[in-house]
Design an enzyme around this catalytic site. Structure first.
Site, PDB file in Angstrom:
ATOM      1  N   ARG A  34      52.001 143.067  38.931  1.00 43.34           N
ATOM      2  CA  ARG A  34      51.991 142.068  37.862  1.00 43.34           C
ATOM      3  C   ARG A  34      51.241 142.613  36.645  1.00 43.34           C
ATOM      4  O   ARG A  34      51.624 142.401  35.513  1.00 43.34           O
ATOM      5  CB  ARG A  34      51.331 140.762  38.324  1.00 43.34           C
ATOM      6  CG  ARG A  34      51.432 139.642  37.269  1.00 43.34           C
ATOM      7  CD  ARG A  34      50.554 138.443  37.585  1.00 43.34           C
ATOM      8  NE  ARG A  34      49.145 138.762  37.489  1.00 43.34           N
ATOM      9  CZ  ARG A  34      48.294 138.782  38.507  1.00 43.34           C
ATOM     10  NH1 ARG A  34      48.705 138.500  39.732  1.00 43.34           N
ATOM     11  NH2 ARG A  34      47.033 139.095  38.325  1.00 43.34           N
ATOM     12  N   TYR A  70      67.742 128.875  17.825  1.00 48.57           N
ATOM     13  CA  TYR A  70      68.383 128.847  19.141  1.00 48.57           C
ATOM     14  C   TYR A  70      67.930 127.601  19.890  1.00 48.57           C
ATOM     15  O   TYR A  70      66.750 127.250  19.902  1.00 48.57           O
ATOM     16  CB  TYR A  70      68.015 130.114  19.907  1.00 48.57           C
ATOM     17  CG  TYR A  70      68.277 130.056  21.384  1.00 48.57           C
ATOM     18  CD1 TYR A  70      69.547 129.741  21.872  1.00 48.57           C
ATOM     19  CD2 TYR A  70      67.266 130.316  22.298  1.00 48.57           C
ATOM     20  CE1 TYR A  70      69.792 129.670  23.231  1.00 48.57           C
ATOM     21  CE2 TYR A  70      67.503 130.260  23.666  1.00 48.57           C
ATOM     22  CZ  TYR A  70      68.764 129.934  24.127  1.00 48.57           C
ATOM     23  OH  TYR A  70      69.005 129.868  25.467  1.00 48.57           O
ATOM     24  N   ASP A 114      62.135 136.590  15.652  1.00 46.83           N
ATOM     25  CA  ASP A 114      63.062 136.762  16.768  1.00 46.83           C
ATOM     26  C   ASP A 114      64.170 137.697  16.281  1.00 46.83           C
ATOM     27  O   ASP A 114      64.998 137.328  15.444  1.00 46.83           O
ATOM     28  CB  ASP A 114      63.631 135.409  17.189  1.00 46.83           C
ATOM     29  CG  ASP A 114      64.545 135.500  18.405  1.00 46.83           C
ATOM     30  OD1 ASP A 114      65.063 136.596  18.689  1.00 46.83           O
ATOM     31  OD2 ASP A 114      64.754 134.463  19.063  1.00 46.83           O
ATOM     32  N   LYS A 132      70.191 140.292  25.856  1.00 50.24           N
ATOM     33  CA  LYS A 132      71.302 140.400  24.926  1.00 50.24           C
ATOM     34  C   LYS A 132      71.590 141.859  24.581  1.00 50.24           C
ATOM     35  O   LYS A 132      71.933 142.640  25.448  1.00 50.24           O
ATOM     36  CB  LYS A 132      71.027 139.545  23.701  1.00 50.24           C
ATOM     37  CG  LYS A 132      70.507 138.126  24.019  1.00 50.24           C
ATOM     38  CD  LYS A 132      71.395 137.334  24.955  1.00 50.24           C
ATOM     39  CE  LYS A 132      71.076 135.850  25.026  1.00 50.24           C
ATOM     40  NZ  LYS A 132      69.762 135.491  25.544  1.00 50.24           N
TER      41      LYS A 132
END
Length: 396
Positions: A56, A109, A181, A206
């Protein structure tokens, strides 16, 4: 696994191939291994090998991805997350506190809006949706309270353009951070940190991943003090990218430049077709000379990208029919993969903003233009707009 030094003087394609990883010193492997391990043997109490203790907190495959995307964005440090929304949530709650205010785009978005409106608001972080002009941002700032200005450029799904340099000046004048973004543009087409942004965020699902086979997110910064704050919350909140997801995303980044060139070329061909079609009432694409953000996009982007939105003359029913009739364009959410996708934002990706000021037009169709043969994509859209079926040769 020491990473090679590749400065911004190296070409983008060179950084995409080499930054973040040296060939393995034991085997000479030129591709990073998938370190599928949760923990690491320590050489005595506190004696860490390469700084790794628990995956982690750090994993060599994830380290390679983080170094690579930081180099591509011309940042100092990158962080890889389990999803784009995980990256956004960690960023917001790691840098802000209850009572803080965010200036937010009025056509963001839908998932990002939902995060701010339904999650961060409950935690005490307020937001104000505004237009994209610097004066709109300035008017929405609350002195002493606004700590972050959040922008998308191009925006999803209306492809509006934000002047990053100008909005950065407005944000910094108010003592706020500018977060960009950069998902639609990708690091290849646009590098917001070089234009004054403080933080870049991606849904690496994406274009960065590029093959519709991995979900992920990323944050990149230039300021090392800011990086330390994000690093603490990255580990403490724990929404990190796993080793296989990191490996897939890094594989995608290696071909990002080639893919974005083809995405852009195909999108330009599709836009040329759509602007002449009688069943299309409006086309949204920053490469069009009459697009209100065209000049800014031409200045801050390498090309105009693979995302296209358009409105049809027959209203929502026709928009839904076009989405359902397309065959080469696959009806599906997400974007940025090698395959072309078509969707109805109002019913799909942006259903969460229905009834708000971010609601999108009901006759809007969004395309993620892939890297197939452009003539096949145009023929498919022509048939979908006319109500004809695709030939079997295209759908087998």
């Amino acid at each position: 696994m020491a990473a090679q030094e590749h400065t911004s003087k190296s070409g983008f394609e060179t950084r995409a191939i080499h930054a973040g990883y040296d060939p393995d010193p034991t085997t000479g492997a030129v591709i990073p291994p998938i370190f599928a391990t949760s923990t690491y043997k320590q050489d005595g109490v506190g004696g860490l090998r390469g700084g790794y203790e628990y995956s982690r907190s750090g994993n060599p495959t994830r380290t390679a991805l983080e170094g690579n995307i930081a180099a591509l964005e011309e940042g100092e440090r990158g962080f890889a997350f389990a999803s784009g929304l995980a990256a956004e949530d960690t960023l917001v709650r790691g840098l802000l506190a209850p009572g803080d205010h965010v200036v937010f785009p009025n056509d963001a978005y839908g998932g990002t809006f939902r995060l701010f409106d339904k999650v961060e608001r409950l935690w005490g972080i307020d937001h104000t949706p505004v237009g994209h002009a610097p004066e709109d941002v300035r008017a929405a700032i609350r002195p002493g309270t606004t700590k972050m200005v959040w922008v998308e450029t191009p925006t999803n799904p209306l492809l509006n353009i934000v002047d990053i340099e100008a909005v950065a000046a407005v944000a910094h004048e108010a003592g706020a951070l500018l977060v960009v973004d950069n998902t639609f543009a990708s690091p290849y087409l646009q590098q917001p940190l070089t234009l004054g942004a403080d933080v870049v965020v991606h849904s690496t699902t994406k274009y960065c991943g590029g093959h519709s086979d991995v979900v992920g997110g990323a944050v990149v910064v230039r300021d090392l003090d800011l990086a330390e704050r994000i690093a603490f919350h990255h580990n403490a909140m724990g929404a990190v990218a796993g080793p296989f997801d990191s490996w897939l995303t890094l594989r995608g980044l290696r071909t990002l430049a080639l893919r974005m060139e083809r995405h852009s070329e195909n999108a330009e061909r599709v836009v040329e077709f759509l602007t002449r079609h009688p069943a299309v009432s409006h086309v949204y694409y920053p490469g069009l000379p009459d697009h209100p953000g065209h000049e800014v996009a031409a200045r801050q982007m390498r090309r105009f990208g693979g995302m296209v939105s358009f409105r049809v003359t027959g209203g929502e029913a026709q928009a839904l029919a076009v989405c359902e009739r397309a065959e080469v364009f696959t009806l599906g959410e997400s974007l940025g993969g090698v395959e072309s996708l078509i969707e109805h934002p109002g019913r799909m990706t942006h259903a969460s903003v229905a009834g708000t000021e971010l609601e999108v037009p009901s006759d809007l169709v969004r395309l993620s233009v892939g890297i197939e043969t452009a003539d096949d994509l145009i023929g498919d859209l022509d048939r979908a707009l006319h109500g004809a079926a695709a030939p079997d040769s295209l759908t087998r």
